[in-house]
Scaffold this motif. Structure first.
Motif, PDB file in Angstrom:
ATOM      1  N   LYS A   1       0.618  -1.055   0.222  1.00 10.82           N
ATOM      2  CA  LYS A   1       0.352   0.004   0.259  1.00 10.82           C
ATOM      3  C   LYS A   1       0.658   1.197   0.182  1.00 10.82           C
ATOM      4  N   ARG A   2       2.070   1.601   1.097  1.00 13.38           N
ATOM      5  CA  ARG A   2       2.337   2.483   0.746  1.00 13.38           C
ATOM      6  C   ARG A   2       3.491   3.185  -0.649  1.00 13.38           C
ATOM      7  N   LYS A   3       3.186   2.555  -1.321  1.00 11.84           N
ATOM      8  CA  LYS A   3       4.123   2.390  -2.568  1.00 11.84           C
ATOM      9  C   LYS A   3       3.548   3.697  -3.343  1.00 11.84           C
ATOM     10  N   PHE A   4       2.025   3.758  -3.216  1.00 14.94           N
ATOM     11  CA  PHE A   4       0.793   4.363  -3.818  1.00 14.94           C
ATOM     12  C   PHE A   4       0.826   6.312  -3.220  1.00 14.94           C
ATOM     13  N   SER A   5       1.543   6.317  -2.254  1.00 11.77           N
ATOM     14  CA  SER A   5       2.077   7.781  -1.500  1.00 11.77           C
ATOM     15  C   SER A   5       2.051   8.421  -2.656  1.00 11.77           C
ATOM     16  N   PHE A   6       3.081   8.780  -3.595  1.00 11.11           N
ATOM     17  CA  PHE A   6       3.651   9.501  -4.024  1.00 11.11           C
ATOM     18  C   PHE A   6       2.547   9.736  -5.896  1.00 11.11           C
ATOM     19  N   PRO A   7       1.823   8.568  -6.413  1.00  6.43           N
ATOM     20  CA  PRO A   7       0.770   8.724  -7.262  1.00  6.43           C
ATOM     21  C   PRO A   7      -0.889   9.423  -6.433  1.00  6.43           C
TER      22      PRO A   7
END
Length: 181
Positions: free
Chosen positions: A28-34
């Protein structure tokens, strides 16, 4: 006269696709910047719309500007919450309220025959609003089947907005060419 609606529709579509991918992802954390990027695409032109009212159809400044700011701010703080590892459930409660507004706007679009394609735009608002309404349940229970169904609903909503956004680009290019600007 500036018109950012096409860009905002693509930003909306991108946000919905990112949310759908988020729901079915294990990381889930990889969606922070998108999330933050799509929020900026929504927030900047929306503030101009609601403070300057540049669109000739004045109700469109409200119709497109205000919900885009709400979603943009929600996406921004969701991205920030992922970075800081905060619980997204409380943001989803705001998504529930914003979803109710989206459904109301969708009904009014159809009722008042607003936009170039009122039925499709109204359905887009209603489906997007439904996603917001069920977001607290989705985040609270983390059920794979429910997440998948909500992701499908988000993708369906996104495709409606992609179609309307691309059509808006197509029509706006011709419209502004004829106006000489």
């Amino acid at each position: 006269m500036p018109n950012y609606i096409s860009l905002m529709l693509i930003g909306l579509s991108s946000s919905l696709i990112m949310l759908a991918l988020f729901l079915i992802s294990k990381e889930k954390r990889k969606f922070s910047f998108p999330f933050i990027l799509t929020s900026i695409i929504l927030i900047i032109p929306s503030f101009h719309l609601i403070f300057n009212w540049p669109l000739e159809e004045k109700s469109y400044n409200i119709l497109f500007g205000e919900p885009a700011i709400l979603l943009g701010m929600l996406m921004f703080f969701a991205g920030l919450s992922l970075i800081l590892e905060f619980d997204l459930f409380y943001l989803s409660i705001l998504g529930f309220i914003f979803g109710l507004l989206s459904i109301e706007l969708g009904i009014r679009i159809i009722d008042l025959k607003l936009t170039y394609m009122p039925l499709l735009a109204g359905i887009g608002y209603i489906l997007t609003g439904m996603c917001g309404i069920i977001s607290p349940l989705t985040l609270k229970f983390q059920n794979k089947k429910m997440n998948f169904l909500v992701a499908l609903l988000l993708i369906l909503s996104a495709f409606i907005w992609i179609f309307i956004g691309f059509l808006a680009y197509w029509l706006h290019l011709e419209m502004f060419l004829k106006k000489g600007g």
